[in-house]
Every structure is written in structure tokens, then in C-alpha cells.
Motif scaffolding. Structure first.
Motif, mmCIF file in Angstrom:
data_model
loop_
_atom_site.group_PDB
_atom_site.id
_atom_site.type_symbol
_atom_site.label_atom_id
_atom_site.label_comp_id
_atom_site.label_asym_id
_atom_site.label_seq_id
_atom_site.Cartn_x
_atom_site.Cartn_y
_atom_site.Cartn_z
ATOM 1 N N LEU A 1 29.043 48.809 43.437
ATOM 2 C CA LEU A 1 29.711 47.928 42.480
ATOM 3 C C LEU A 1 29.344 48.362 41.067
ATOM 4 C CD1 LEU A 1 31.655 45.588 42.604
ATOM 5 C CD2 LEU A 1 29.728 44.010 42.658
ATOM 6 N N THR A 2 30.197 49.200 40.480
ATOM 7 C CA THR A 2 29.944 49.676 39.128
ATOM 8 C C THR A 2 30.216 48.543 38.135
ATOM 9 O OG1 THR A 2 32.217 50.420 38.792
ATOM 10 C CG2 THR A 2 30.692 51.988 39.819
ATOM 11 N N PRO A 3 29.615 48.602 36.934
ATOM 12 C CA PRO A 3 29.868 47.551 35.940
ATOM 13 C C PRO A 3 31.346 47.363 35.625
ATOM 14 C CG PRO A 3 27.984 48.873 35.289
ATOM 15 C CD PRO A 3 28.586 49.562 36.475
ATOM 16 N N GLY A 4 32.090 48.484 35.553
ATOM 17 C CA GLY A 4 33.515 48.399 35.233
ATOM 18 C C GLY A 4 34.311 47.676 36.307
ATOM 19 N N VAL A 5 34.051 48.003 37.568
ATOM 20 C CA VAL A 5 34.764 47.368 38.673
ATOM 21 C C VAL A 5 34.380 45.890 38.782
ATOM 22 C CG1 VAL A 5 34.967 47.281 41.192
ATOM 23 C CG2 VAL A 5 35.126 49.476 40.004
ATOM 24 N N TYR A 6 33.101 45.599 38.623
ATOM 25 C CA TYR A 6 32.640 44.211 38.711
ATOM 26 C C TYR A 6 33.290 43.356 37.616
ATOM 27 C CZ TYR A 6 29.411 40.232 38.847
ATOM 28 O OH TYR A 6 28.871 38.967 38.930
ATOM 29 N N LYS A 7 33.368 43.901 36.416
ATOM 30 C CA LYS A 7 33.982 43.180 35.309
ATOM 31 C C LYS A 7 35.454 42.894 35.600
ATOM 32 C CE LYS A 7 34.865 43.550 30.310
ATOM 33 N NZ LYS A 7 34.675 44.404 29.101
ATOM 34 N N LEU A 8 36.159 43.884 36.149
ATOM 35 C CA LEU A 8 37.582 43.706 36.443
ATOM 36 C C LEU A 8 37.804 42.697 37.569
ATOM 37 C CD1 LEU A 8 38.877 47.369 36.126
ATOM 38 C CD2 LEU A 8 39.612 45.423 34.744
ATOM 39 N N LEU A 9 36.977 42.742 38.612
ATOM 40 C CA LEU A 9 37.123 41.782 39.708
ATOM 41 C C LEU A 9 36.974 40.349 39.211
ATOM 42 C CD1 LEU A 9 35.158 43.549 42.603
ATOM 43 C CD2 LEU A 9 37.626 43.161 42.494
ATOM 44 N N ARG A 10 35.997 40.130 38.372
ATOM 45 C CA ARG A 10 35.800 38.781 37.820
ATOM 46 C C ARG A 10 36.959 38.400 36.894
ATOM 47 N NH1 ARG A 10 30.038 37.901 35.377
ATOM 48 N NH2 ARG A 10 30.566 35.715 35.788
ATOM 49 N N LEU A 11 37.479 39.382 36.177
ATOM 50 C CA LEU A 11 38.641 39.145 35.313
ATOM 51 C C LEU A 11 39.846 38.720 36.141
ATOM 52 C CD1 LEU A 11 39.804 39.480 32.353
ATOM 53 C CD2 LEU A 11 40.557 41.741 33.116
ATOM 54 N N PHE A 12 40.054 39.379 37.292
ATOM 55 C CA PHE A 12 41.191 39.062 38.143
ATOM 56 C C PHE A 12 41.130 37.619 38.647
ATOM 57 C CE2 PHE A 12 41.383 43.797 39.515
ATOM 58 C CZ PHE A 12 41.963 44.122 38.301
ATOM 59 N N VAL A 13 39.928 37.121 38.901
ATOM 60 C CA VAL A 13 39.769 35.744 39.371
ATOM 61 C C VAL A 13 40.096 34.759 38.265
ATOM 62 C CG1 VAL A 13 38.078 34.024 40.144
ATOM 63 C CG2 VAL A 13 38.089 36.313 41.174
ATOM 64 N N ARG A 14 39.648 35.040 37.054
ATOM 65 C CA ARG A 14 39.714 34.072 35.966
ATOM 66 C C ARG A 14 40.970 34.157 35.115
ATOM 67 N NH1 ARG A 14 33.531 34.807 33.640
ATOM 68 N NH2 ARG A 14 32.427 34.068 35.511
ATOM 69 N N MET A 15 41.603 35.327 35.092
ATOM 70 C CA MET A 15 42.658 35.547 34.106
ATOM 71 C C MET A 15 44.026 35.108 34.600
ATOM 72 S SD MET A 15 43.601 39.035 32.071
ATOM 73 C CE MET A 15 44.506 38.928 30.526
ATOM 74 N N ASP A 16 44.764 34.472 33.729
ATOM 75 C CA ASP A 16 46.164 34.129 33.942
ATOM 76 C C ASP A 16 46.993 35.368 33.589
ATOM 77 O OD1 ASP A 16 48.859 33.163 33.487
ATOM 78 O OD2 ASP A 16 48.020 31.142 33.380
ATOM 79 N N VAL A 17 47.888 35.783 34.483
ATOM 80 C CA VAL A 17 48.698 36.981 34.233
ATOM 81 C C VAL A 17 49.499 36.854 32.941
ATOM 82 C CG1 VAL A 17 50.438 38.543 35.188
ATOM 83 C CG2 VAL A 17 48.867 37.363 36.728
ATOM 84 N N ARG A 18 49.817 35.637 32.560
ATOM 85 C CA ARG A 18 50.600 35.428 31.334
ATOM 86 C C ARG A 18 49.845 35.861 30.084
ATOM 87 N NH1 ARG A 18 52.167 29.295 32.897
ATOM 88 N NH2 ARG A 18 50.051 29.476 33.718
#
Length: 248
Positions: free
Chosen positions: A186-203
């Protein structure tokens, strides 16, 4: 009963000589099927309104199974998506994913908004892979398969993440990482993106720049997670894989 809804066309099937069965993903009622009579004829006034990915106003009468379309107006045709092979392929994946993972008349206004925003993002030339992963995560959350990204799935400690376990469903700390020898680093970049995908509204998605190696690892993880926990075989995903394989 007469319905008037805003919907996105996520699937069409030929029905008889001149008709189509159209699957709409609607904001209020979720997925609904309607028969569009005569739309395959050249002079049909509804032909353009039932093309894949079209967002529009639809009116239909429904008393049992399928409804019967009696009025339709286009709000957004998403022409740029249908005119580009890569855009159309990625949009088809989102549409098939929605069709397969949503039950009939299962109203989910938030997911509808995410689907519409994803199509808009594809049309606006935003990163196709990132859009896809964002929407995949929303569907995983809807189905109850959200990965654990806040604490170790083994010991429950909010420790620094070391690896991501597909089978156990989330991150593991350094102390517990040996519990799954097949876990992804789990690289820092991938971990950051996974958490972003959970929290972020596509809009709210803007232009995003992700390193190629990060995108490769992210794709492998998301594919493995979906296969393990959802297990759907999607024709659109197979087509995307073929495009990648042959460099289309």
C-alpha cells in the motif's frame, strides 16, 4: 400508473421489428424498464432519446412489468462520449455495472447523481480510469463491500497502513501484514486515492494527475477486490481489457 422521471439510458435491447426495451436509471425510482415502440424506424420521434447514455425526461405508463414510453425529451445527449471509442467503452462499463448491481425500482438518488456526474466527467476529458474507480467505489459502498481504510482489519489499530488485503477486505499494519502473504503493498499514493474514492463526490472531481505506476497498482487492486467480493463478469470490462492488451 403514469410516471414522469428524469433518467439515463443504461441499456437497450431490440424487441420485435421496430421496438426496443430501454432500461432507464432514474433518480427517484432507480432502474426501470420501458418499451419504446417504433423507435427503430427512421422517422421515429423518439429514436435519439433512447440512445445509450442519453439523459432525459421520460414519461411512460406502467401497470405491471415493463412500462410503455409515451413521451421523451433529451436533456443531455452526451454526443462526445458516443463519438469516441475510449469514452464509450468506459461509459459502457459504468452503465453495465449499474445495471448488474442495482435492483429494479431501487431508488438511489445519490448514485444517480454520481452516474450522471461520471458521464459529464468523461465528456469533459477527465481521467477515464480515475472516474471509473470513483464510481466503482460508490457501487461497492452501495452493495456493502466498502474496504476498511481507517484501521487494520486484523488488530483494529489505527496504525500506519502497510499492505492491502483483498481477502480480508482492507488495510493491514506492519505488525499484521504477514497474516496475508498475497496482500498488495500500500503505497502512500494508492492509499490516498483509495480514501479519496470513499469520501469524494464525483461532482467535485477536477483534473487529476496520477503517476502511471500508481494507476497500474490501483487498477490491479480494484479489479482483484471486485472479483473477490462482487464476482460479476462484465462484457464491458472484458472489452476494456482487450483494448489495453492490444494498445487500442
Amino acid at each position: 400508473m403514469q410516471y414522469r422521471v428524469q433518467g439515463i439510458v443504461i441499456r437497450t435491447t431490440d424487441y420485435g421489428e421496430g421496438n426496443k426495451i430501454v432500461t432507464l436509471f432514474t433518480r427517484e425510482y432507480g432502474k426501470m424498464g420501458v418499451v419504446a415502440r417504433g423507435v427503430k424506424k427512421v422517422k421515429s420521434r423518439y429514436g435519439s432519446t433512447v440512445q445509450l447514455f442519453t439523459f432525459g425526461d421520460y414519461s411512460f405508463f406502467k401497470s405491471g412489468g415493463l412500462g410503455t414510453l409515451n413521451h421523451a425529451e433529451i436533456i443531455e445527449a452526451f454526443h462526445k462520449i458516443r463519438e469516441d471509442l475510449h469514452k464509450a467503452a468506459h461509459a459502457s462499463y459504468l452503465a453495465e455495472l449499474t445495471d448488474r448491481m442495482m435492483g429494479d425500482q431501487e431508488g438511489e438518488p445519490f448514485l444517480f447523481d454520481q452516474m450522471k456526474a461520471s458521464l459529464q466527467a468523461i465528456q469533459e476529458d477527465k481521467d477515464l480510469q480515475i472516474i471509473g474507480h470513483l464510481y466503482e467505489m460508490k457501487m461497492l459502498m452501495h452493495a456493502g463491500y466498502q474496504p476498511e481504510l481507517e484501521q487494520c482489519v486484523v488488530c483494529g489499530q489505527a496504525a500506519e497502513p502497510a499492505v492491502f488485503s483483498i481477502g480480508l477486505g482492507g488495510m493491514m499494519c506492519e505488525r499484521c501484514r504477514l497474516r496475508d502473504p498475497q496482500a498488495f503493498p500500500l503505497t502512500p499514493g494508492v492509499y490516498k486515492l483509495l480514501r479519496l474514492f470513499v469520501r469524494m463526490d464525483v461532482r467535485r472531481l477536477g483534473q487529476i494527475d496520477v503517476k502511471p505506476q500508481t494507476k497500474t497498482l490501483l487498477k490491479e487492486m480494484m479489479r482483484a477486490y471486485f472479483d473477490q467480493h462482487v464476482g460479476l463478469r462484465l462484457k464491458s470490462r472484458d472489452f476494456l481489457d482487450q483494448m489495453d492488451k492490444y494498445g487500442v
